[in-house]
Structure formats: structure tokens, C-alpha cells
Scaffold this active site. Structure first.
Site, PDB file in Angstrom:
ATOM      1  N   GLU A 273       0.839  -1.205   0.000  1.00 16.45           N
ATOM      2  CA  GLU A 273       0.000   0.000   0.000  1.00 16.45           C
ATOM      3  C   GLU A 273       0.873   1.254   0.000  1.00 16.45           C
ATOM      4  O   GLU A 273       0.597   2.221  -0.732  1.00 16.45           O
ATOM      5  CB  GLU A 273      -0.894  -0.031   1.249  1.00 16.45           C
ATOM      6  CG  GLU A 273      -2.004   0.980   1.262  1.00 16.45           C
ATOM      7  CD  GLU A 273      -3.064   0.668   2.308  1.00 16.45           C
ATOM      8  OE1 GLU A 273      -3.558  -0.483   2.327  1.00 16.45           O
ATOM      9  OE2 GLU A 273      -3.407   1.579   3.077  1.00 16.45           O
TER      10      GLU A 273
ATOM     11  N   ARG B 298      -0.730  35.994 -13.738  1.00 18.86           N
ATOM     12  CA  ARG B 298      -1.171  36.977 -12.729  1.00 18.86           C
ATOM     13  C   ARG B 298      -0.130  38.075 -12.564  1.00 18.86           C
ATOM     14  O   ARG B 298       1.058  37.818 -12.372  1.00 18.86           O
ATOM     15  CB  ARG B 298      -1.365  36.257 -11.395  1.00 18.86           C
ATOM     16  CG  ARG B 298      -1.766  37.147 -10.233  1.00 18.86           C
ATOM     17  CD  ARG B 298      -3.216  37.516 -10.315  1.00 18.86           C
ATOM     18  NE  ARG B 298      -3.626  38.310  -9.151  1.00 18.86           N
ATOM     19  CZ  ARG B 298      -4.830  38.810  -8.972  1.00 18.86           C
ATOM     20  NH1 ARG B 298      -5.779  38.604  -9.883  1.00 18.86           N
ATOM     21  NH2 ARG B 298      -5.132  39.512  -7.895  1.00 18.86           N
TER      22      ARG B 298
ATOM     23  N   GLN C 253      10.601  36.061  -5.902  1.00 18.93           N
ATOM     24  CA  GLN C 253      11.256  34.873  -5.353  1.00 18.93           C
ATOM     25  C   GLN C 253      10.373  34.136  -4.357  1.00 18.93           C
ATOM     26  O   GLN C 253      10.397  32.917  -4.257  1.00 18.93           O
ATOM     27  CB  GLN C 253      12.570  35.259  -4.673  1.00 18.93           C
ATOM     28  CG  GLN C 253      13.712  35.488  -5.644  1.00 18.93           C
ATOM     29  CD  GLN C 253      15.047  35.667  -4.934  1.00 18.93           C
ATOM     30  OE1 GLN C 253      15.091  35.868  -3.723  1.00 18.93           O
ATOM     31  NE2 GLN C 253      16.120  35.595  -5.687  1.00 18.93           N
TER      32      GLN C 253
END
Lengths: 89, 382
Positions: B245, B271, B282
Site C-alpha cells: 500500500e 497573474r 522569489q
């Protein structure tokens, strides 16, 4: 590989890696490691990884039985059986 | 070392990405809001034979190796935004592995085709109301009756696929006097068995389309033919299952991380603030660079673990390290993605908040991060 050597190798692994705070604990080759709490489900994980690498074996589902990990003797016996089975394959 | 994929793996990845993008993402907002399992999407994935990938052809599978299955699961999660559906499919495959590795020939014949076809939904029941991390201190009992059947009594909790499961792999105590090793066994319980009850789905903060619930066993009779493995082998089956798993489910986490990171890159290149794109700051760029670092490192660990499994080798340490690292990075990536998107990241319409809500469970299931640290430190001899 001789059984006694296999048993010594297994004993050393258990003592060094699984009995971290009880390295001086005495137990016989026939003593139940499960009943005495020396090996738990996590310990089996670590032991399996060691056995597979050290002895170049693959422990399959059919071999993953609690009784095979109950004592140093039974672990050694399981290793021997798998080694023989792999060499015959 | 050769880290390149085969042409077959790349083709499979591409086809799953194309399929998932086209077929699995509509109505997700609605399903997420209402906690509805997308059965139609499940059936599409079944038709695409995603659940069948790693299983032998004789059972309806494709015989893909573990690495190929991991890569495919990663592709599914990359393109399918419904992390709940992806997790449900992962659980199906993991249950199949349990039957493949520990089942009798009859059990493989009876159940693996159902795993592969998706005709029946599988679940595995380990966790109980009073035992999560300490899974092997479970209390559900399986007592052997005079006729050889096992009678199960107890409750399992938070079971993935539980409320809709047709078949459940259940862990129960067959010998409470023994310690965990030797005292626990594993059973295949079908929903038709008398005494088996499923609760309605639990409401969760994330993975809302995934159905999790309580399973109740009240004198549930299970025939001896449905014992998985040998009596007393349960703890060892559990260990093996957890290792697989942890080598498998993080593939989905990585897929989500890749998708979210790409979304962030697109957003910050569009944007604008203070005269240029916010990707030039940064503070923003470093967050995204870290996402990339985490993805690449996570991939290396995941692939190493998968390669070891394909070599039939143990990967306990690699599985724990990979699961711990990738799941924690998933949460961080999603949280940073919300922050990067600002107000839009907080709005449901942009879907990033759903990725974040879905990610929270990743450090809980398959063994919490704290348990992974415990195991890693023990494996180091501490």
C-alpha cells in the site's frame, strides 16, 4: 550452509537489531521468540529484510507463517527449506 | 541505472491521461459537495480496465508489472481531479493483491475476475473505533463454530469503500490468547452473509466522493473456504499489505502534486502585481521550485520501491520513506498552491481548496506520518 552457522547469524541479527535495550538477554535456540515478546510484527519486517538479503532468498506468502518465525530453530529451518527449493528450481 | 520508461509504459500513461481528462472530471463539484460516489465513472474506469492492470491474464488482468501499475495509477491521479474515485480504485487493486498473494486457487478464481472487472467493489477492514495506528490490537473476533464456519463479531471503522462494498477483506482475532503474531486471521466476507452490516457513509472534510463507513459484524457466519491464507497468518498478511500500500498509493499523491504544480505555474505566469507577473517574485518562485524538487525526489523513491517489488525484494524501508515524504509534500504543495492563488485559492470554483482538503488524509491513512517515522527509526536500529 550449515544449520549452526545459520542459527548463529540469525541470533546475532536478533540480538543486535531487535533487542536494542536487552542485548544481554539469554534465550535458547528453541525458545519461542513470539511468546517471549522478542519478536513482534515489526520485528518480523526487519528480520525478513535481513534474511532475504543475507541468504539471497525470497520468502513467499506460503512461507509467511507465524510458526516459521517462532524460534531461531524454526527460522533457520525455513531458510534452509527455501534455499533448497530455490536451488532445485 | 536507467530511469527511462518503455514505449509501452508511455503509451499507457498517455492513454490513461487522455481518458481521465475526458471522462472523469465532469460533475465533480456537485459530487464533492454532496458526498456522492461517481458510480458511472467507476464503471468507465472498469471498462478502461484500470483495475485489471497488475493481475494475471487468466483472471481477466493484464499482467502488468508493479512499476507499470504504479505509473498508470500516477497518470490516473494526474488527470482525474476526483481523488476520492482514484483512492477507491487504489483500494480495489490493493484488495486484489491480497487475494493474489495469499488466496487459494479457488479464491483467486472466484474473486480476482470481479476485482479486474470492477463488477464488485472491494474493501479491506482493519481499523476499529479503538485501534487505528495500533491496528493489531483489534477486538473483532472470529470464533470457530462446530460446523467449521467462523463467527465474526465486532466493528470496523473508517473503512474505504465500506458503505458500497460487495466484498470485504476482514482482519479478526481467531486466538485472543496469542500475541498478534498467530492470533489474527483474515477473511473474505461477502455482503450477502447474514450478520454483516454497513453503515451509511461518514461525512468527511475531504475525499468526499470516497465512501468511508462503519462495518458491523453480529454473529456473521463466514465459511472456512473464505479464510484468506492460514489461520493465524493475519498479522503477516497485514505487514505485506501495508508495504504494498505504501509503495502504491503515493503514486496518486504524486499525480496530484504534478497537476497542482502545473496549475500554479500557469497562474503565476499570468497573474500580475506591482508591474510584472508574480512568478518573478522569489517568494512565489521558490515555493513552486520546491514543489518541483519534491515531485522529482518523490518519484525517485516511488520508483525505487516499485522496482524492488518487481524484483520480488522487500521494500519496507523504501515504502515508509516514500509514503512519509510524498504524503507530507502533497499537503505542503496543496497548501502553498492555495496561498499562491490568493483569494482565488480560497474559492471552491478554483478547485485548489478541494485538492488541499483531499490531501489532509494522505498523512493519516496507510499508517500515519508519525508511525512511518517510528518504523524508519526502528529499521535504523534506534
Amino acid at each position: 550452509m550449515e544449520n549452526t552457522k545459520t542459527e548463529e547469524i540469525i541470533r546475532e541479527f536478533i540480538t543486535v537489531n531487535l533487542l536494542v535495550e536487552q542485548k544481554d538477554l539469554l534465550f535458547s535456540d528453541h525458545e519461542s521468540l513470539i511468546d517471549s515478546g522478542i519478536i513482534d510484527s515489526f520485528g518480523i519486517m526487519a528480520l525478513l529484510g535481513f534474511l532475504e538479503e543475507k541468504f539471497a532468498i525470497k520468502v513467499d506468502g506460503a512461507d509467511l507463517l507465524p510458526e516459521n518465525f517462532d524460534s531461531i530453530i524454526t527460522i533457520s529451518s525455513m531458510v534452509g527449506q527455501i534455499v533448497n527449493r530455490q536451488s532445485e528450481a | 541505472m536507467d530511469f527511462s520508461y518503455t514505449d509501452e509504459q508511455l503509451d499507457l500513461r498517455d492513454s490513461i491521461i487522455k481518458f481521465s481528462g475526458q471522462e472523469l472530471n465532469d460533475d465533480l463539484a456537485e459530487h464533492d459537495k454532496n458526498g456522492r460516489f461517481p458510480m458511472d465513472k467507476w464503471k468507465k474506469c472498469a471498462d478502461m480496465q484500470i483495475m485489471a492492470l497488475p493481475f494475471p491474464e487468466e483472471y481477466g488482468g493484464h499482467g502488468a508489472n508493479f512499476l507499470t501499475t504504479v505509473l498508470s495509477y500516477n497518470a490516473l491521479a494526474y488527470a482525474c481531479k476526483d481523488a476520492g474515485l482514484v483512492h477507491a480504485i487504489g483500494t480495489q487493486i490493493l484488495c486484489g493483491f491480497q487475494i493474489l498473494h495469499f488466496g487459494s486457487d479457488r479464491q483467486k478464481q472466484d474473486f480476482l475476475p470481479l476485482v479486474c472487472s470492477g463488477e464488485k467493489i472491494f474493501a479491506q477492514a482493519i481499523t476499529e473505533p479503538d485501534s487505528g495506528s495500533d491496528a493489531l490490537s483489534m477486538r473483532t473476533k472470529a470464533e470457530k463454530a462446530a460446523d467449521g464456519r467462523y463467527v465474526l463479531n465486532g466493528t470496523k471503522m473508517f473503512i474505504t469503500n465500506g458503505p458500497i462494498a460487495d466484498v470485504v477483506v476482514v482482519f479478526a482475532l481467531t486466538d485472543p490468547a496469542k500475541k498478534t503474531l498467530g492470533g489474527i486471521s483474515c477473511f473474505i466476507v461477502e455482503k450477502e452473509f447474514a450478520g454483516f452490516g454497513r453503515s451509511k457513509p461518514l461525512e468527511k472534510m475531504g475525499l468526499k466522493t470516497l465512501q468511508n463507513g462503519e462495518l458491523v459484524f453480529e454473529d456473521c457466519h463466514v465459511p472456512p473456504t473464505h479464510l484468506l491464507g492460514r489461520e493465524g497468518q493475519g498479522a503477516l498478511i497485514f505487514n505485506e499489505s501495508m508495504e504494498l500500500e505504501r509503495c502504491f498509493l503515493p503514486a496518486a499523491h504524486l499525480g496530484t502534486m504534478e497537476r497542482v504544480t502545473e496549475k500554479c505555474v500557469r497562474y503565476v505566469n499570468e497573474r500580475n502585481a506591482f508591474g510584472h507577473t508574480i512568478g518573478k517574485f522569489q517568494a512565489v518562485a521558490h515555493k513552486i521550485a520546491q514543489m518541483k524538487v519534491n515531485i522529482e525526489l518523490g518519484k525517485l523513491m516511488l520508483h525505487k520501491a516499485a522496482a524492488l517489488k518487481d524484483q520480488k525484494k522487500r521494500a519496507s524501508l523504501e515504502a515508509s520513506i516514500g509514503k512519509l515524504f510524498i504524503s507530507e509534500c502533497l499537503k505542503k504543495t496543496c497548501l502553498d498552491a492555495v496561498q499562491i492563488h490568493g483569494g482565488y485559492g480560497f474559492m471552491t470554483e478554483y478547485e485548489i481548496e478541494r485538492d488541499l482538503r483531499d490531501s489532509i488524509a494522505a498523512t493519516i491513512y496507510s499508517g500515519t506520518s508519525e508511525m512511518q517515522y517510528n518504523m524508519i527509526s526502528k529499521m535504523m536500529g534506534l
